[in-house]
Every structure is written in C-alpha cells, then in structure tokens.
Design a protein around this motif. Structure first.
Motif, PDB file in Angstrom:
ATOM      1  N   GLU A 159       0.770  -1.144   0.029  1.00  0.00           N
ATOM      2  CA  GLU A 159       0.107  -0.041   0.079  1.00  0.00           C
ATOM      3  C   GLU A 159       0.808   1.214   0.025  1.00  0.00           C
ATOM      4  OE1 GLU A 159      -2.471   0.115   3.442  1.00  0.00           O
ATOM      5  OE2 GLU A 159      -0.884  -1.157   4.618  1.00  0.00           O
ATOM      6  N   GLU A 160       1.932   1.195   0.430  1.00  0.00           N
ATOM      7  CA  GLU A 160       2.826   2.681   0.602  1.00  0.00           C
ATOM      8  C   GLU A 160       3.151   2.909  -0.633  1.00  0.00           C
ATOM      9  OE1 GLU A 160       5.488  -0.806   0.779  1.00  0.00           O
ATOM     10  OE2 GLU A 160       3.699  -0.366   1.944  1.00  0.00           O
ATOM     11  N   THR A 161       3.487   2.268  -1.824  1.00  0.00           N
ATOM     12  CA  THR A 161       3.835   2.716  -2.971  1.00  0.00           C
ATOM     13  C   THR A 161       2.509   3.307  -3.558  1.00  0.00           C
ATOM     14  OG1 THR A 161       3.596   0.262  -3.886  1.00  0.00           O
ATOM     15  CG2 THR A 161       5.706   1.415  -3.408  1.00  0.00           C
ATOM     16  N   GLY A 175      -3.365  -1.922 -11.040  1.00  0.00           N
ATOM     17  CA  GLY A 175      -3.370  -3.000  -9.867  1.00  0.00           C
ATOM     18  C   GLY A 175      -2.953  -2.741  -8.748  1.00  0.00           C
ATOM     19  N   VAL A 176      -3.688  -3.244  -7.579  1.00  0.00           N
ATOM     20  CA  VAL A 176      -3.164  -2.687  -6.227  1.00  0.00           C
ATOM     21  C   VAL A 176      -3.245  -4.125  -5.332  1.00  0.00           C
ATOM     22  CG1 VAL A 176      -3.609  -0.210  -6.458  1.00  0.00           C
ATOM     23  CG2 VAL A 176      -5.346  -1.769  -5.489  1.00  0.00           C
ATOM     24  N   SER A 177      -2.689  -3.858  -3.988  1.00  0.00           N
ATOM     25  CA  SER A 177      -3.094  -5.009  -3.326  1.00  0.00           C
ATOM     26  C   SER A 177      -4.017  -4.819  -2.468  1.00  0.00           C
ATOM     27  CB  SER A 177      -1.796  -4.574  -1.922  1.00  0.00           C
ATOM     28  OG  SER A 177      -2.276  -4.910  -0.785  1.00  0.00           O
ATOM     29  N   GLY A 178      -4.653  -5.768  -2.086  1.00  0.00           N
ATOM     30  CA  GLY A 178      -5.948  -5.853  -1.249  1.00  0.00           C
ATOM     31  C   GLY A 178      -6.039  -5.068  -0.024  1.00  0.00           C
ATOM     32  N   TYR A 179      -4.757  -4.671   0.432  1.00  0.00           N
ATOM     33  CA  TYR A 179      -4.821  -4.116   1.709  1.00  0.00           C
ATOM     34  C   TYR A 179      -4.818  -2.210   1.348  1.00  0.00           C
ATOM     35  CZ  TYR A 179      -3.921  -8.505   3.927  1.00  0.00           C
ATOM     36  OH  TYR A 179      -4.173  -9.584   4.577  1.00  0.00           O
ATOM     37  N   GLU A 231     -11.327   2.730  -7.386  1.00  0.00           N
ATOM     38  CA  GLU A 231     -10.653   2.964  -8.620  1.00  0.00           C
ATOM     39  C   GLU A 231      -9.866   1.982  -9.075  1.00  0.00           C
ATOM     40  OE1 GLU A 231     -10.354   7.740  -7.952  1.00  0.00           O
ATOM     41  OE2 GLU A 231      -8.782   6.721  -7.854  1.00  0.00           O
ATOM     42  N   LYS A 232      -9.247   0.968  -8.242  1.00  0.00           N
ATOM     43  CA  LYS A 232      -8.015   0.195  -8.760  1.00  0.00           C
ATOM     44  C   LYS A 232      -8.312  -1.224  -8.520  1.00  0.00           C
ATOM     45  CE  LYS A 232      -5.836   3.951  -9.945  1.00  0.00           C
ATOM     46  NZ  LYS A 232      -5.503   4.380 -11.373  1.00  0.00           N
ATOM     47  N   PRO A 233      -8.319  -2.153  -9.423  1.00  0.00           N
ATOM     48  CA  PRO A 233      -8.615  -3.648  -9.223  1.00  0.00           C
ATOM     49  C   PRO A 233      -7.163  -4.097  -8.412  1.00  0.00           C
ATOM     50  CG  PRO A 233      -7.339  -3.262 -11.578  1.00  0.00           C
ATOM     51  CD  PRO A 233      -7.852  -1.832 -10.957  1.00  0.00           C
ATOM     52  N   ARG A 234      -7.841  -5.132  -7.662  1.00  0.00           N
ATOM     53  CA  ARG A 234      -6.911  -5.724  -6.672  1.00  0.00           C
ATOM     54  C   ARG A 234      -6.507  -7.171  -7.051  1.00  0.00           C
ATOM     55  NH1 ARG A 234      -7.367  -2.403  -2.829  1.00  0.00           N
ATOM     56  NH2 ARG A 234      -8.897  -1.985  -1.426  1.00  0.00           N
TER      57      ARG A 234
END
Length: 258
Positions: free
Chosen positions: A14-16, A31-35, A45-48
């Motif tokens: 999540e920090e990035t 795309g991002v982390s689920g956390y 806005e972003k897929p996990r």
C-alpha cells in the motif's frame, strides 16, 4: 521496463500506492494490493491483484504492467514468478524512517517525477524534524510497541524511529533493527522489567484487545497498565512503511505520548 516513464504500474503493497497518488501519478496504477486503503478512493478506482504474501499472477500479467512494485523478503516468491514471466519488478526493503524517505525519492525517479518526489520527501522530513524539536527538552516516556500478541512482537525500525521523534524511548529499540518479526519476539517478563510508561499496540490485521493486555499476569504493576495508558494505533496508519506512517501514524503516536 517496457517504456520510460512506466505507464502501467502494479503495486503489491500500500505505501507505493499512496506515494503515487501523492505524486499525482495515480492514473498509471493498473492494479493494487487488497490492503490498499489510502487514499480512500483507491478501493473504488483500482483492481485488486494481491494479498501480502500471495498474488494472482495471471491477473497481473493480463494487466500488461511496465513495472511491478513490491516490498520485502516476504514478497520474494511473487517477484521471482513475475521476473520469470518477463516483468520488470522493483522490490523495496525499507525498515526505518530514512528508508521510507528514500523509497519516496527512488519511486519518484522510477516514474520520472524526481522533483515532485523530492518536494514530498523533503516536506515529510521537515515535518518530522519540527515535531522532534518541539519535544526535545521533555523527559522521554518509556514506550512498548506491540506489533503482535501471540507471540509478543515488538516494533520494527520505522516505528521505533517515530517513537523517538515523538519524544518517547522505545524500550526495545535494539530489537527494532531486526527486519524479521521472529527476531523481535519478546517475553512478558522483559516488558515487566522494562516498566513502560505507555503501551502502543497495532496487531497487524486484527483489532487490539486492550483488556487482554491489561489482564496479563504480572502486568498490573507496569506504569502504563496502572495509569491506563494502553492505546491502539490502527495498522494501516503505522505498519506500512511510507507516507501513512510518517504522517497520520506519527500523529497518533504523538497524541498517545502527549
């Protein structure tokens, strides 16, 4: 990296994610982390595509990322799978406040926004320094930070640093330099002997049970327990090594020590 600056970025922690939003580069995140919960709109806005130690590799590959951002040895397996699939990956491993600030600057360079990143990092640095200066002459309360309850794990480097900047003294500061949680395990007897004035707890992924801490055998005589100074700090604020910890997490520590 297929192109520079990268146009399609996947963030596995999540920090990035938060840093890219603060750099106004969120349009590049695919795309991002689920956390990831900061800023709040990221959930819409972003897929996990990942948890922390696991990721949906086919889903990540389908997003055709130019760059995947990861963190720590715990994601080494994910990184290896992506590297074998031909994906460019940068794995950060910051464990203290200096490392968090370096992450911001490095990420800015990776995405072609070094000036914005320098402005962000310098602002965070100045804010921390000003807060530290304001409590320099105050006697430091002894602080025990508990990252997990069973086994009891003391705080990692950036948490210990922030406690110091907030005017406290981490009772397990020497252990905070150990990157692995297993090397920061402490005993109830060690905490009792250190007699912390304040107990801060952030149990990664679950709610802190203050009453359970208070009722541990032999802990009634600890000043923090006796004086009712046991506080939870929500893990998204303090256990991600980036802007959240350096701002809201730090403010939460300061409030508890004030």
């Amino acid at each position: 990296m297929r192109r520079f600056p990268p146009e399609r970025i996947v963030c596995l922690t999540e920090e990035t994610v938060e840093t890219l939003y603060l750099l106004s580069a969120e349009d590049r995140i695919v795309g991002v982390s689920g956390y990831a919960v900061r800023p709040p709109q990221v959930r819409r806005e972003k897929p996990r595509v990942s948890a922390f130690t696991s990721a949906d590799i086919p889903k990540i590959l389908a997003l055709a990322p130019d760059l995947v951002l990861a963190f720590s040895d715990l994601q080494a397996g994910i990184v290896a799978d992506l590297a074998r699939a031909g994906v460019a990956v940068h794995l950060f491993n910051q464990r203290d406040v200096a490392g968090c600030l370096a992450m911001v600057r490095t990420l800015g360079a990776l995405v072609g926004l070094p000036e914005r990143a320098e402005t962000l990092a310098a602002g965070l640095e100045a804010r921390l320094a000003a807060a530290a200066a304001s409590v320099r002459n105050r006697p430091p309360p002894r602080v025990y930070f508990e990252e997990w309850d069973a086994p009891m794990i003391s705080g990692i480097g950036w948490v210990s640093d922030l406690i110091g900047l907030a005017g406290g003294r981490d009772i397990f500061a020497e252990l905070s330099r150990q990157p692995a949680a297993k090397d920061r395990i402490v005993t109830a007897e060690q905490v009792i002997a250190a007699a912390p004035d304040v107990i801060l707890a952030s149990w990664c992924g679950k709610r802190v049970n203050v009453e359970r801490i208070r009722s541990r055998p032999g802990w009634a005589a600890i000043p923090a327990v006796r004086d009712g100074r046991i506080h939870e700090i929500k893990s998204p604020l303090i256990l991600q090594p980036g802007p959240a910890a350096l701002t809201d997490g730090f403010d939460a520590i300061r409030a508890c020590l004030g």
